[in-house]
Scaffold this motif. Structure first.
Motif, PDB file in Angstrom:
ATOM      1  N   GLU A 132      -0.060 -10.324 -10.801  1.00  0.00           N
ATOM      2  CA  GLU A 132       1.155 -11.136 -10.954  1.00  0.00           C
ATOM      3  C   GLU A 132       2.361 -10.375 -10.434  1.00  0.00           C
ATOM      4  O   GLU A 132       3.243 -10.001 -11.196  1.00  0.00           O
ATOM      5  CB  GLU A 132       1.366 -11.491 -12.420  1.00  0.00           C
ATOM      6  N   ASP A 133       2.417 -10.143  -9.147  1.00  0.00           N
ATOM      7  CA  ASP A 133       3.553  -9.436  -8.558  1.00  0.00           C
ATOM      8  C   ASP A 133       3.909 -10.105  -7.229  1.00  0.00           C
ATOM      9  O   ASP A 133       3.125 -10.886  -6.689  1.00  0.00           O
ATOM     10  CB  ASP A 133       3.222  -7.960  -8.352  1.00  0.00           C
ATOM     11  N   ASP A 134       5.061  -9.783  -6.738  1.00  0.00           N
ATOM     12  CA  ASP A 134       5.544 -10.326  -5.478  1.00  0.00           C
ATOM     13  C   ASP A 134       4.698  -9.776  -4.328  1.00  0.00           C
ATOM     14  O   ASP A 134       4.610  -8.553  -4.161  1.00  0.00           O
ATOM     15  CB  ASP A 134       7.011  -9.934  -5.302  1.00  0.00           C
ATOM     16  N   PRO A 135       4.088 -10.640  -3.528  1.00  0.00           N
ATOM     17  CA  PRO A 135       3.269 -10.167  -2.402  1.00  0.00           C
ATOM     18  C   PRO A 135       4.044  -9.280  -1.436  1.00  0.00           C
ATOM     19  O   PRO A 135       3.461  -8.408  -0.793  1.00  0.00           O
ATOM     20  CB  PRO A 135       2.834 -11.458  -1.707  1.00  0.00           C
ATOM     21  N   ASN A 136       5.326  -9.475  -1.346  1.00  0.00           N
ATOM     22  CA  ASN A 136       6.141  -8.709  -0.404  1.00  0.00           C
ATOM     23  C   ASN A 136       6.551  -7.325  -0.914  1.00  0.00           C
ATOM     24  O   ASN A 136       7.195  -6.575  -0.188  1.00  0.00           O
ATOM     25  CB  ASN A 136       7.392  -9.507  -0.032  1.00  0.00           C
ATOM     26  N   ARG A 137       6.191  -6.994  -2.139  1.00  0.00           N
ATOM     27  CA  ARG A 137       6.557  -5.690  -2.693  1.00  0.00           C
ATOM     28  C   ARG A 137       5.561  -4.596  -2.328  1.00  0.00           C
ATOM     29  O   ARG A 137       5.777  -3.432  -2.648  1.00  0.00           O
ATOM     30  CB  ARG A 137       6.686  -5.787  -4.213  1.00  0.00           C
ATOM     31  N   SER A 138       4.487  -4.948  -1.680  1.00  0.00           N
ATOM     32  CA  SER A 138       3.507  -3.925  -1.280  1.00  0.00           C
ATOM     33  C   SER A 138       4.027  -3.187  -0.054  1.00  0.00           C
ATOM     34  O   SER A 138       4.904  -3.659   0.659  1.00  0.00           O
ATOM     35  CB  SER A 138       2.159  -4.555  -0.983  1.00  0.00           C
ATOM     36  N   ASN A 139       3.463  -2.011   0.164  1.00  0.00           N
ATOM     37  CA  ASN A 139       3.767  -1.250   1.367  1.00  0.00           C
ATOM     38  C   ASN A 139       2.546  -0.397   1.692  1.00  0.00           C
ATOM     39  O   ASN A 139       1.576  -0.357   0.934  1.00  0.00           O
ATOM     40  CB  ASN A 139       5.041  -0.402   1.195  1.00  0.00           C
ATOM     41  N   GLU A 140       2.587   0.282   2.809  1.00  0.00           N
ATOM     42  CA  GLU A 140       1.438   1.068   3.248  1.00  0.00           C
ATOM     43  C   GLU A 140       1.087   2.163   2.245  1.00  0.00           C
ATOM     44  O   GLU A 140      -0.084   2.434   2.000  1.00  0.00           O
ATOM     45  CB  GLU A 140       1.715   1.669   4.622  1.00  0.00           C
ATOM     46  N   GLN A 141       2.081   2.768   1.647  1.00  0.00           N
ATOM     47  CA  GLN A 141       1.842   3.837   0.670  1.00  0.00           C
ATOM     48  C   GLN A 141       1.097   3.306  -0.556  1.00  0.00           C
ATOM     49  O   GLN A 141       0.145   3.932  -1.030  1.00  0.00           O
ATOM     50  CB  GLN A 141       3.172   4.456   0.250  1.00  0.00           C
ATOM     51  N   LEU A 142       1.497   2.157  -1.063  1.00  0.00           N
ATOM     52  CA  LEU A 142       0.801   1.573  -2.217  1.00  0.00           C
ATOM     53  C   LEU A 142      -0.621   1.163  -1.854  1.00  0.00           C
ATOM     54  O   LEU A 142      -1.556   1.412  -2.621  1.00  0.00           O
ATOM     55  CB  LEU A 142       1.568   0.359  -2.739  1.00  0.00           C
ATOM     56  N   LEU A 143      -0.787   0.545  -0.699  1.00  0.00           N
ATOM     57  CA  LEU A 143      -2.121   0.126  -0.283  1.00  0.00           C
ATOM     58  C   LEU A 143      -3.043   1.322  -0.090  1.00  0.00           C
ATOM     59  O   LEU A 143      -4.220   1.281  -0.474  1.00  0.00           O
ATOM     60  CB  LEU A 143      -2.043  -0.713   0.992  1.00  0.00           C
ATOM     61  N   GLU A 144      -2.511   2.398   0.461  1.00  0.00           N
ATOM     62  CA  GLU A 144      -3.320   3.598   0.633  1.00  0.00           C
ATOM     63  C   GLU A 144      -3.698   4.195  -0.721  1.00  0.00           C
ATOM     64  O   GLU A 144      -4.832   4.650  -0.912  1.00  0.00           O
ATOM     65  CB  GLU A 144      -2.572   4.630   1.465  1.00  0.00           C
ATOM     66  N   ALA A 145      -2.783   4.175  -1.670  1.00  0.00           N
ATOM     67  CA  ALA A 145      -3.077   4.691  -3.010  1.00  0.00           C
ATOM     68  C   ALA A 145      -4.163   3.860  -3.684  1.00  0.00           C
ATOM     69  O   ALA A 145      -5.056   4.406  -4.348  1.00  0.00           O
ATOM     70  CB  ALA A 145      -1.808   4.713  -3.854  1.00  0.00           C
ATOM     71  N   ILE A 146      -4.099   2.547  -3.515  1.00  0.00           N
ATOM     72  CA  ILE A 146      -5.132   1.668  -4.078  1.00  0.00           C
ATOM     73  C   ILE A 146      -6.476   1.961  -3.418  1.00  0.00           C
ATOM     74  O   ILE A 146      -7.510   2.067  -4.092  1.00  0.00           O
ATOM     75  CB  ILE A 146      -4.743   0.185  -3.903  1.00  0.00           C
ATOM     76  N   GLN A 147      -6.472   2.121  -2.108  1.00  0.00           N
ATOM     77  CA  GLN A 147      -7.703   2.444  -1.382  1.00  0.00           C
ATOM     78  C   GLN A 147      -8.301   3.759  -1.887  1.00  0.00           C
ATOM     79  O   GLN A 147      -9.511   3.844  -2.131  1.00  0.00           O
ATOM     80  CB  GLN A 147      -7.421   2.526   0.114  1.00  0.00           C
ATOM     81  N   MET A 148      -7.490   4.784  -2.042  1.00  0.00           N
ATOM     82  CA  MET A 148      -7.983   6.089  -2.509  1.00  0.00           C
ATOM     83  C   MET A 148      -8.531   5.992  -3.933  1.00  0.00           C
ATOM     84  O   MET A 148      -9.573   6.587  -4.253  1.00  0.00           O
ATOM     85  CB  MET A 148      -6.870   7.133  -2.445  1.00  0.00           C
ATOM     86  N   ALA A 149      -7.852   5.239  -4.786  1.00  0.00           N
ATOM     87  CA  ALA A 149      -8.330   5.058  -6.161  1.00  0.00           C
ATOM     88  C   ALA A 149      -9.652   4.299  -6.174  1.00  0.00           C
ATOM     89  O   ALA A 149     -10.538   4.601  -6.988  1.00  0.00           O
ATOM     90  CB  ALA A 149      -7.275   4.332  -6.984  1.00  0.00           C
ATOM     91  N   TRP A 150      -9.804   3.337  -5.288  1.00  0.00           N
ATOM     92  CA  TRP A 150     -11.057   2.583  -5.182  1.00  0.00           C
ATOM     93  C   TRP A 150     -12.176   3.507  -4.732  1.00  0.00           C
ATOM     94  O   TRP A 150     -13.282   3.481  -5.281  1.00  0.00           O
ATOM     95  CB  TRP A 150     -10.859   1.425  -4.224  1.00  0.00           C
ATOM     96  N   ILE A 151     -11.910   4.342  -3.752  1.00  0.00           N
ATOM     97  CA  ILE A 151     -12.912   5.317  -3.299  1.00  0.00           C
ATOM     98  C   ILE A 151     -13.293   6.242  -4.448  1.00  0.00           C
ATOM     99  O   ILE A 151     -14.490   6.505  -4.681  1.00  0.00           O
ATOM    100  CB  ILE A 151     -12.376   6.121  -2.095  1.00  0.00           C
ATOM    101  N   ASP A 152     -12.320   6.728  -5.193  1.00  0.00           N
ATOM    102  CA  ASP A 152     -12.591   7.596  -6.346  1.00  0.00           C
ATOM    103  C   ASP A 152     -13.416   6.860  -7.405  1.00  0.00           C
ATOM    104  O   ASP A 152     -14.261   7.452  -8.066  1.00  0.00           O
ATOM    105  CB  ASP A 152     -11.299   8.103  -6.966  1.00  0.00           C
ATOM    106  N   GLU A 153     -13.139   5.591  -7.586  1.00  0.00           N
ATOM    107  CA  GLU A 153     -13.863   4.779  -8.575  1.00  0.00           C
ATOM    108  C   GLU A 153     -15.354   4.708  -8.249  1.00  0.00           C
ATOM    109  O   GLU A 153     -16.190   4.693  -9.146  1.00  0.00           O
ATOM    110  CB  GLU A 153     -13.243   3.378  -8.619  1.00  0.00           C
ATOM    111  N   LEU A 154     -15.695   4.711  -6.976  1.00  0.00           N
ATOM    112  CA  LEU A 154     -17.092   4.622  -6.564  1.00  0.00           C
ATOM    113  C   LEU A 154     -17.820   5.953  -6.655  1.00  0.00           C
ATOM    114  O   LEU A 154     -19.041   5.983  -6.668  1.00  0.00           O
ATOM    115  CB  LEU A 154     -17.184   4.074  -5.138  1.00  0.00           C
ATOM    116  N   ASP A 155     -17.096   7.040  -6.697  1.00  0.00           N
ATOM    117  CA  ASP A 155     -17.729   8.369  -6.756  1.00  0.00           C
ATOM    118  C   ASP A 155     -18.192   8.750  -8.141  1.00  0.00           C
ATOM    119  O   ASP A 155     -17.972   8.233  -9.110  1.00  0.00           O
ATOM    120  CB  ASP A 155     -16.772   9.435  -6.241  1.00  0.00           C
TER     121      ASP A 155
END
Length: 64
Positions: free
Chosen positions: A41-64
């Motif tokens: 429940e957040d504004d789609p336009n509030r994302s940025n490359e830094q946030l997306l990269e952090a989510i990606q890294m956390a997802w990778i960590d979640e799988l390890d």
């Protein structure tokens, strides 16, 4: 959830997309998938490359 809920988003994405290897995803896909999460429940336009990269890294960590 909001864009800053990095770990929660990663957990939800890992559960919703178990067949996806987050090491090889496009940020445009990641952005869409986050928006499609049931509890997001957040504004789609509030994302940025830094946030997306952090989510990606956390997802990778979640799988390890």
């Amino acid at each position: 959830m909001k864009w800053t809920d990095i770990n929660e988003l990663a957990i939800e994405l890992a559960e919703k997309y178990p067949e996806i290897d987050p090491k090889y995803l496009l940020f445009t896909d990641l952005h869409s998938w986050v928006l499609d999460l049931k509890d997001f429940e957040d504004d789609p336009n509030r994302s940025n490359e830094q946030l997306l990269e952090a989510i990606q890294m956390a997802w990778i960590d979640e799988l390890d």
